[in-house]
Motif scaffolding. Structure first.
Motif, PDB file in Angstrom:
ATOM      1  N   SER A 128       0.842  -1.192   0.000  1.00  0.00           N
ATOM      2  CA  SER A 128       0.000   0.000   0.000  1.00  0.00           C
ATOM      3  C   SER A 128       0.877   1.240   0.000  1.00  0.00           C
ATOM      4  N   ALA A 130       0.905   5.762   0.641  1.00  0.00           N
ATOM      5  CA  ALA A 130       0.280   6.884   1.324  1.00  0.00           C
ATOM      6  C   ALA A 130      -0.715   7.609   0.434  1.00  0.00           C
ATOM      7  N   THR A 131      -0.630   7.370  -0.865  1.00  0.00           N
ATOM      8  CA  THR A 131      -1.539   8.010  -1.810  1.00  0.00           C
ATOM      9  C   THR A 131      -2.937   7.399  -1.764  1.00  0.00           C
ATOM     10  N   GLY A 132      -3.158   6.413  -0.887  1.00  0.00           N
ATOM     11  CA  GLY A 132      -4.479   5.806  -0.780  1.00  0.00           C
ATOM     12  C   GLY A 132      -4.724   4.704  -1.774  1.00  0.00           C
ATOM     13  N   VAL A 133      -3.670   4.042  -2.198  1.00  0.00           N
ATOM     14  CA  VAL A 133      -3.782   2.937  -3.154  1.00  0.00           C
ATOM     15  C   VAL A 133      -3.275   1.669  -2.492  1.00  0.00           C
ATOM     16  N   ARG A 134      -4.033   0.600  -2.653  1.00  0.00           N
ATOM     17  CA  ARG A 134      -3.584  -0.703  -2.160  1.00  0.00           C
ATOM     18  C   ARG A 134      -3.467  -1.650  -3.345  1.00  0.00           C
ATOM     19  N   PHE A 155      -8.374   1.801  -5.054  1.00  0.00           N
ATOM     20  CA  PHE A 155      -8.157   3.216  -4.795  1.00  0.00           C
ATOM     21  C   PHE A 155      -9.143   3.685  -3.736  1.00  0.00           C
ATOM     22  N   GLU A 156      -8.619   4.246  -2.652  1.00  0.00           N
ATOM     23  CA  GLU A 156      -9.452   4.678  -1.541  1.00  0.00           C
ATOM     24  C   GLU A 156     -10.510   5.675  -2.024  1.00  0.00           C
ATOM     25  N   GLY A 157     -11.772   5.343  -1.764  1.00  0.00           N
ATOM     26  CA  GLY A 157     -12.858   6.202  -2.205  1.00  0.00           C
ATOM     27  C   GLY A 157     -13.074   6.183  -3.704  1.00  0.00           C
TER      28      GLY A 157
END
Length: 262
Positions: A128, A130-134, A155-157
């Protein structure tokens, strides 16, 4: 919004106008190259990118059509201000390191510009940012001695993109692709155009099977890639084969085509 650029859509045996499979997955503050086959430098140039514009790459397995361009990518990044982060299974990392050292001795001297991130070849794994990607990975059915990883970007959200190649259909692929906004799945063969072919013995799939995976997994859209040389010029047939009379949205992208995923 996430953008997928299909740098190349062909299989190991080029279908002429289609080059070997390669993708760009891009979101806000995130860019990852997927696969690094023999034509990767030309493929990047085709979308106005240089090697230095790439600092993350995922490689599914060690077959030549997925890795042979890696030494050129690494060489052309020498002197870049950021290292190249490589995500792959152990056997693939080993292949990439050997290829690089054999091709250019400077790439084997301490790997100063390369950062290796080994993903499990035994089962699920993830990384993962910090940009909100796993990035999640799974191990589908693969040839003996050649572990192949499937990849899923969450992608988060935002949307989820799943990539499955060089494998025959199975429950692992269905569960791994579950609910994806875009499933990118190989179609090395066509049940319509090659009714006597047996893709399973080659650890590959047909467009029909890719469509079945997408429907079972509840995916919104399916993109067919890694197209065999005998079927790549028949996108309409592949689309209908994968759709199988349903309302599944199927695309057969051309090299260089961008697709937005929301």
């Amino acid at each position: 919004m996430v953008t997928v650029t299909f740098l190349g859509t062909g299989g190991a045996f080029s279908s002429g106008r289609r080059t070997n499979l390669a993708l760009l997955i891009e979101g806000a503050d995130f860019r990852m190259l997927v696969e690094a086959g023999p034509m990767i430098m030309q493929q990047l140039a085709g979308v106005n990118l240089k090697a230095a514009d790439i600092d993350q790459v995922f490689v599914s397995h060690g077959h030549g059509d997925h890795v042979l361009g890696f030494p050129m990518l690494a060489l052309n990044r020498l002197g870049s201000p950021t290292p190249l982060h490589v995500y792959a299974g152990l056997s693939t990392v080993t292949t990439l390191r050997i290829l690089s050292a054999l091709s250019f001795s400077s790439l084997g001297a301490g790997d100063s510009d390369l950062r290796w991130h080994q993903l499990s070849e035994e089962g699920p794994d993830e990384a993962s940012w910090a940009t909100g990607v796993r990035l999640r990975t799974a191990v589908p059915d693969h040839p003996p001695g050649l572990p192949t990883l499937s990849a899923r970007w969450e992608f988060e959200g935002g949307p989820t993109v799943t990539f499955i190649t060089d494998t025959r259909p199975g429950d692992v692929s269905v569960e791994f692709a579950r609910g994806s906004d875009l499933l990118i799945h190989e179609a090395s063969f066509s049940a319509t155009l090659q009714p006597d072919a047996d893709p399973a013995k080659h650890f590959h799939s047909t467009a029909k099977q890719a469509g079945e995976i997408a429907r079972q997994a509840g995916c919104q859209r399916l993109a067919l890639v890694h197209l065999g040389s005998e079927i790549g010029d028949h996108p309409e047939i592949l689309t209908e084969e994968a759709r199988a009379g349903t309302d599944l949205e199927v695309i057969v992208p051309q090299d260089g085509q961008e697709v937005s995923v929301t």
